[in-house]
Design a protein around this motif. Structure first.
Motif, mmCIF file in Angstrom:
data_model
loop_
_atom_site.group_PDB
_atom_site.id
_atom_site.type_symbol
_atom_site.label_atom_id
_atom_site.label_comp_id
_atom_site.label_asym_id
_atom_site.label_seq_id
_atom_site.Cartn_x
_atom_site.Cartn_y
_atom_site.Cartn_z
ATOM 1 N N UNK A 290 0.918 -1.131 -0.103
ATOM 2 C CA UNK A 290 0.104 0.084 0.205
ATOM 3 C C UNK A 290 0.843 1.076 -0.076
ATOM 4 N N UNK A 291 0.736 1.925 -1.092
ATOM 5 C CA UNK A 291 1.623 3.323 -1.324
ATOM 6 C C UNK A 291 1.297 4.291 -0.337
ATOM 7 N N UNK A 292 0.013 4.092 0.347
ATOM 8 C CA UNK A 292 -0.417 5.328 1.325
ATOM 9 C C UNK A 292 0.430 5.046 2.797
ATOM 10 N N UNK A 293 0.661 3.860 2.804
ATOM 11 C CA UNK A 293 1.133 3.433 4.300
ATOM 12 C C UNK A 293 2.776 3.587 4.247
ATOM 13 N N UNK A 294 3.614 3.166 3.268
ATOM 14 C CA UNK A 294 4.956 3.046 3.350
ATOM 15 C C UNK A 294 5.471 2.424 4.588
ATOM 16 N N UNK A 295 4.972 1.300 4.792
ATOM 17 C CA UNK A 295 5.470 0.679 5.889
ATOM 18 C C UNK A 295 6.892 0.309 5.950
#
Length: 293
Positions: free
Chosen positions: A78-83
């Motif tokens: 998920x590119x919104x998290x960048x975990x």
């Protein structure tokens, strides 16, 4: 005589029954306490394996109907998290913090433990007095210092302070270094060791348990730190895990992704568990030996 023996035997049986009853009660109490303490862990694991739909079910299910293993992979895709990037940032900060704390604190502790000067006791008390300073007291001056150095929104403000020593770690290591015999250092000097080699080649190899204790404490404190990264980091690419996990509750998501948060929590706990499992023996030795003095 026979009646006395029978009476004594009956008393012994009653004592054994009472003892077994107390053991059973104690076991039940310990079992209930264990279940109570492990219930948050069970909630974390089960929630991490639930789908978004099942996560919203009330009352919550104890065991997921469908195991959503994809929650763990979504953290990295998920590119919104960048975990993944935040995980790497936390590892970089924590590893360099451990290195800086061990090097600086052990060097200062070696000086306090092996060299006696007229004002050494006063200086040592002065170092320990910094433990009474709450972080908010130095937070603003430190923030302005790194801002003027142009280090804002980078990982350096989280790493550099560790290279200037920690009063608590200096105290731990000084207590351990003081237990090493003077004859050991005299023998080293006779063999031609310089003062730095006495520290590097003689003291540090013997201080494995104490250094393991310092490493574990430093890693945990740096890994779990939230306030300092919040002060210095602005861009999501530089976030550490605590900040990134807090940002997952932002408005980018239609609803709070508790299943992803629980999956991230499990992954964030793994390095601490691995570190403690590897250094557990030396960690316990370090706690014992640093308290003997």
């Amino acid at each position: 005589m026979r009646e006395a023996a029978l009476k004594e035997s009956a008393n012994e049986v009653r004592r054994m029954r009472k003892w077994k009853l107390s053991q059973i009660i104690g076991f039940v109490i310990l079992l209930l306490v264990t279940i109570t303490m492990l219930s948050p862990v069970w909630f974390m694991v089960t929630t991490s394996l639930k789908t978004t739909k099942e996560m919203l079910v009330f009352p919550p299910t104890l065991i997921p109907k469908v195991f959503a293993w994809g929650n763990f992979s979504e953290l990295f895709t998920n590119t919104d998290i960048k975990f993944g990037q935040q995980y790497r940032n936390s590892l970089i900060v924590s590893i360099f913090t451990v290195i800086g704390t061990i090097i600086s604190s052990s060097f200062v502790a070696f000086g306090f433990a092996r060299y006696q000067a007229r004002s050494s006791s006063f200086l040592f008390m002065l170092v320990l007095s910094t433990l009474m300073l709450p972080y908010p007291a130095i937070m603003i001056p430190q923030f302005l210092l790194f801002m003027n150095l142009g280090l804002h929104d980078s990982l350096l403000p989280l790493i550099l302070p560790s290279f200037f020593g920690s009063a608590y770690m200096i105290f731990l290591l000084k207590q351990f270094f003081s237990t090493l015999p003077d004859e050991l250092y005299n023998a080293g000097r006779i063999d031609g060791c310089s003062e730095f080699r006495l520290y590097w080649n003689l003291t540090l190899p013997l201080a494995g348990p104490a250094l393991a204790t310092v490493a574990i404490f430093s890693f945990i404190w740096s890994w779990n730190d939230l306030l300092t990264p919040v002060l210095y980091l602005d861009s999501q690419e530089n976030f550490t895990l605590p900040v990134g996990m807090a940002a997952m509750l932002s408005s980018k998501f239609r609803l709070a992704p508790w299943n992803l948060l629980m999956a991230a929590s499990i992954l964030s706990v793994l390095p601490i568990m691995l570190l403690f499992a590897v250094a557990q023996k030396r960690f316990v030795e370090g706690i014992v030996l640093t308290g003997i003095k």
